[in-house]
Design a protein around this motif. Structure first.
Motif, PDB file in Angstrom:
ATOM      1  N   ILE A 109       0.886  -1.156   0.000  1.00  0.00           N
ATOM      2  CA  ILE A 109       0.000   0.000   0.000  1.00  0.00           C
ATOM      3  C   ILE A 109       0.922   1.203   0.000  1.00  0.00           C
ATOM      4  O   ILE A 109       1.750   1.367   0.900  1.00  0.00           O
ATOM      5  N   ILE A 110       0.793   2.031  -1.026  1.00  0.00           N
ATOM      6  CA  ILE A 110       1.776   3.078  -1.278  1.00  0.00           C
ATOM      7  C   ILE A 110       1.145   4.461  -1.160  1.00  0.00           C
ATOM      8  O   ILE A 110       0.107   4.742  -1.752  1.00  0.00           O
ATOM      9  N   GLY A 111       1.826   5.305  -0.402  1.00  0.00           N
ATOM     10  CA  GLY A 111       1.458   6.708  -0.299  1.00  0.00           C
ATOM     11  C   GLY A 111       2.711   7.532  -0.147  1.00  0.00           C
ATOM     12  O   GLY A 111       3.806   7.000   0.019  1.00  0.00           O
ATOM     13  N   GLY A 112       2.573   8.837  -0.197  1.00  0.00           N
ATOM     14  CA  GLY A 112       3.711   9.716   0.017  1.00  0.00           C
ATOM     15  C   GLY A 112       3.771  10.828  -1.000  1.00  0.00           C
ATOM     16  O   GLY A 112       2.797  11.141  -1.675  1.00  0.00           O
ATOM     17  N   ILE A 113       4.956  11.415  -1.110  1.00  0.00           N
ATOM     18  CA  ILE A 113       5.145  12.489  -2.079  1.00  0.00           C
ATOM     19  C   ILE A 113       6.324  12.135  -2.973  1.00  0.00           C
ATOM     20  O   ILE A 113       7.231  11.424  -2.541  1.00  0.00           O
ATOM     21  N   VAL A 114       6.281  12.555  -4.175  1.00  0.00           N
ATOM     22  CA  VAL A 114       5.189  13.146  -4.909  1.00  0.00           C
ATOM     23  C   VAL A 114       4.548  12.080  -5.769  1.00  0.00           C
ATOM     24  O   VAL A 114       5.221  11.145  -6.195  1.00  0.00           O
ATOM     25  N   SER A 137      -5.095   7.166  -2.912  1.00  0.00           N
ATOM     26  CA  SER A 137      -5.353   8.366  -3.712  1.00  0.00           C
ATOM     27  C   SER A 137      -5.346   9.637  -2.879  1.00  0.00           C
ATOM     28  O   SER A 137      -4.972  10.705  -3.374  1.00  0.00           O
ATOM     29  N   ASP A 138      -5.727   9.537  -1.612  1.00  0.00           N
ATOM     30  CA  ASP A 138      -5.670  10.705  -0.725  1.00  0.00           C
ATOM     31  C   ASP A 138      -4.481  10.619   0.228  1.00  0.00           C
ATOM     32  O   ASP A 138      -4.314  11.464   1.099  1.00  0.00           O
ATOM     33  N   GLY A 139      -3.629   9.621   0.039  1.00  0.00           N
ATOM     34  CA  GLY A 139      -2.450   9.432   0.873  1.00  0.00           C
ATOM     35  C   GLY A 139      -1.175   9.741   0.119  1.00  0.00           C
ATOM     36  O   GLY A 139      -0.084   9.366   0.541  1.00  0.00           O
ATOM     37  N   CYS A 140      -1.332  10.405  -1.024  1.00  0.00           N
ATOM     38  CA  CYS A 140      -0.180  10.914  -1.756  1.00  0.00           C
ATOM     39  C   CYS A 140      -0.601  12.236  -2.396  1.00  0.00           C
ATOM     40  O   CYS A 140      -1.794  12.536  -2.487  1.00  0.00           O
ATOM     41  N   ALA A 141       0.356  13.008  -2.800  1.00  0.00           N
ATOM     42  CA  ALA A 141       0.060  14.318  -3.359  1.00  0.00           C
ATOM     43  C   ALA A 141       1.223  14.783  -4.220  1.00  0.00           C
ATOM     44  O   ALA A 141       2.322  14.246  -4.151  1.00  0.00           O
ATOM     45  N   ALA A 142       0.933  15.800  -5.024  1.00  0.00           N
ATOM     46  CA  ALA A 142       1.948  16.438  -5.865  1.00  0.00           C
ATOM     47  C   ALA A 142       1.858  17.948  -5.636  1.00  0.00           C
ATOM     48  O   ALA A 142       1.014  18.410  -4.868  1.00  0.00           O
ATOM     49  N   PHE A 143       2.699  18.684  -6.316  1.00  0.00           N
ATOM     50  CA  PHE A 143       2.695  20.131  -6.130  1.00  0.00           C
ATOM     51  C   PHE A 143       1.579  20.824  -6.893  1.00  0.00           C
ATOM     52  O   PHE A 143       1.398  22.024  -6.754  1.00  0.00           O
ATOM     53  N   SER A 144       0.824  20.067  -7.692  1.00  0.00           N
ATOM     54  CA  SER A 144      -0.394  20.619  -8.300  1.00  0.00           C
ATOM     55  C   SER A 144      -1.445  19.503  -8.317  1.00  0.00           C
ATOM     56  O   SER A 144      -1.118  18.327  -8.489  1.00  0.00           O
ATOM     57  N   VAL A 158      -1.911   0.012 -13.411  1.00  0.00           N
ATOM     58  CA  VAL A 158      -0.992  -0.984 -12.850  1.00  0.00           C
ATOM     59  C   VAL A 158      -1.245  -1.249 -11.372  1.00  0.00           C
ATOM     60  O   VAL A 158      -0.544  -2.058 -10.754  1.00  0.00           O
ATOM     61  N   SER A 159      -2.227  -0.580 -10.791  1.00  0.00           N
ATOM     62  CA  SER A 159      -2.434  -0.681  -9.350  1.00  0.00           C
ATOM     63  C   SER A 159      -3.896  -0.460  -9.002  1.00  0.00           C
ATOM     64  O   SER A 159      -4.612   0.230  -9.727  1.00  0.00           O
ATOM     65  N   ASP A 160      -4.322  -1.040  -7.878  1.00  0.00           N
ATOM     66  CA  ASP A 160      -5.604  -0.640  -7.311  1.00  0.00           C
ATOM     67  C   ASP A 160      -5.423   0.765  -6.755  1.00  0.00           C
ATOM     68  O   ASP A 160      -4.316   1.157  -6.388  1.00  0.00           O
ATOM     69  N   VAL A 161      -6.507   1.504  -6.697  1.00  0.00           N
ATOM     70  CA  VAL A 161      -6.477   2.849  -6.132  1.00  0.00           C
ATOM     71  C   VAL A 161      -7.611   2.944  -5.124  1.00  0.00           C
ATOM     72  O   VAL A 161      -8.759   2.639  -5.437  1.00  0.00           O
ATOM     73  N   LYS A 162      -7.279   3.314  -3.899  1.00  0.00           N
ATOM     74  CA  LYS A 162      -8.278   3.438  -2.831  1.00  0.00           C
ATOM     75  C   LYS A 162      -7.920   4.633  -1.957  1.00  0.00           C
ATOM     76  O   LYS A 162      -6.772   5.059  -1.904  1.00  0.00           O
ATOM     77  N   THR A 163      -8.930   5.134  -1.239  1.00  0.00           N
ATOM     78  CA  THR A 163      -8.660   6.164  -0.243  1.00  0.00           C
ATOM     79  C   THR A 163      -8.277   5.471   1.066  1.00  0.00           C
ATOM     80  O   THR A 163      -8.540   4.285   1.264  1.00  0.00           O
ATOM     81  N   CYS A 164      -7.712   6.243   1.973  1.00  0.00           N
ATOM     82  CA  CYS A 164      -7.362   5.707   3.286  1.00  0.00           C
ATOM     83  C   CYS A 164      -8.619   5.193   3.983  1.00  0.00           C
ATOM     84  O   CYS A 164      -8.615   4.098   4.569  1.00  0.00           O
ATOM     85  N   SER A 165      -9.707   5.940   3.919  1.00  0.00           N
ATOM     86  CA  SER A 165     -10.965   5.535   4.563  1.00  0.00           C
ATOM     87  C   SER A 165     -11.509   4.252   3.968  1.00  0.00           C
ATOM     88  O   SER A 165     -12.019   3.397   4.686  1.00  0.00           O
ATOM     89  N   GLU A 166     -11.422   4.113   2.648  1.00  0.00           N
ATOM     90  CA  GLU A 166     -11.898   2.877   2.019  1.00  0.00           C
ATOM     91  C   GLU A 166     -11.145   1.670   2.558  1.00  0.00           C
ATOM     92  O   GLU A 166     -11.764   0.627   2.842  1.00  0.00           O
ATOM     93  N   LEU A 167      -9.844   1.788   2.714  1.00  0.00           N
ATOM     94  CA  LEU A 167      -9.063   0.663   3.251  1.00  0.00           C
ATOM     95  C   LEU A 167      -9.423   0.389   4.711  1.00  0.00           C
ATOM     96  O   LEU A 167      -9.564  -0.768   5.104  1.00  0.00           O
TER      97      LEU A 167
END
Length: 172
Positions: A109-114, A137-144, A158-167
């Motif tokens: 499960i991957i999150g972080g920047i960027v 999806s809400d556990g990572c971010a970019a500068f825009s 290439v990956s499932d995408v979920k929010t932290c709450s969904e998990l």
């Protein structure tokens, strides 16, 4: 720094923290991959030319091992494992793949920047190596926001995408 700020990046610790706490209670290991710039003899970071071009403000001490900016933030707690990385992918020239194999971890499960840098490179590398991944999806971010959203859309191939709450809500 250098006019770079992102509200989305600044709130990542509070967004991810409940999920990290749940994982700890379940006994799932937390692995922190920490971008690390190794200093040369003069203390300047040894950095790829393209990264120096897009981040010309990086200077002595930035992202040095153990420095502020290199460590996991307090809100996320102490990780079980720390992987120093020198490039976008947490797999490139690190012991991450070895650690995952030794601990029999197959799902990441991957999150972080960027999102479009380290997150994307690590997720794609994991995919090629045969690991199953979920991008927060809400556990990572970019500068825009648009860069983040485009990266999430690209990573969904290439990956499932979920929010932290969904998990969190998936655990009975």
């Amino acid at each position: 720094r250098a006019g770079k700020f992102s509200k989305e990046i600044s709130i990542l610790p509070e967004t991810i923290a409940p999920l990290a706490r749940m994982f700890r209670k379940l006994g799932y290991p937390i692995i922190s991959t920490q971008f690390t710039l190794v200093p040369d003899e003069q203390g300047e970071p040894m950095i790829a030319p393209h990264l120096k071009k897009i981040r010309p403000f990086l200077s002595k001490g930035d992202f040095a091992s153990g420095s502020w900016g290199n460590q996991i933030v307090d809100e996320l707690g102490v990780p079980d494992y720390v992987i120093e990385k020198i490039a976008y992918s947490a797999f490139y020239m690190t012991r991450l793949e070895w650690l995952l194999n030794k601990t029999n971890i197959k799902n990441l499960i991957i999150g972080g920047i960027v999102t479009n840098g380290g997150v994307a490179s690590t997720a794609r590398n994991a995919h090629v190596l045969g690991f199953d991944t979920t991008i927060l999806s809400d556990g990572c971010a970019a500068f825009s926001l648009s860069t983040h959203e485009n990266a999430i859309l690209d990573l969904s191939t290439v990956s499932d995408v979920k929010t932290c709450s969904e998990l969190i809500n998936m655990v009975p």
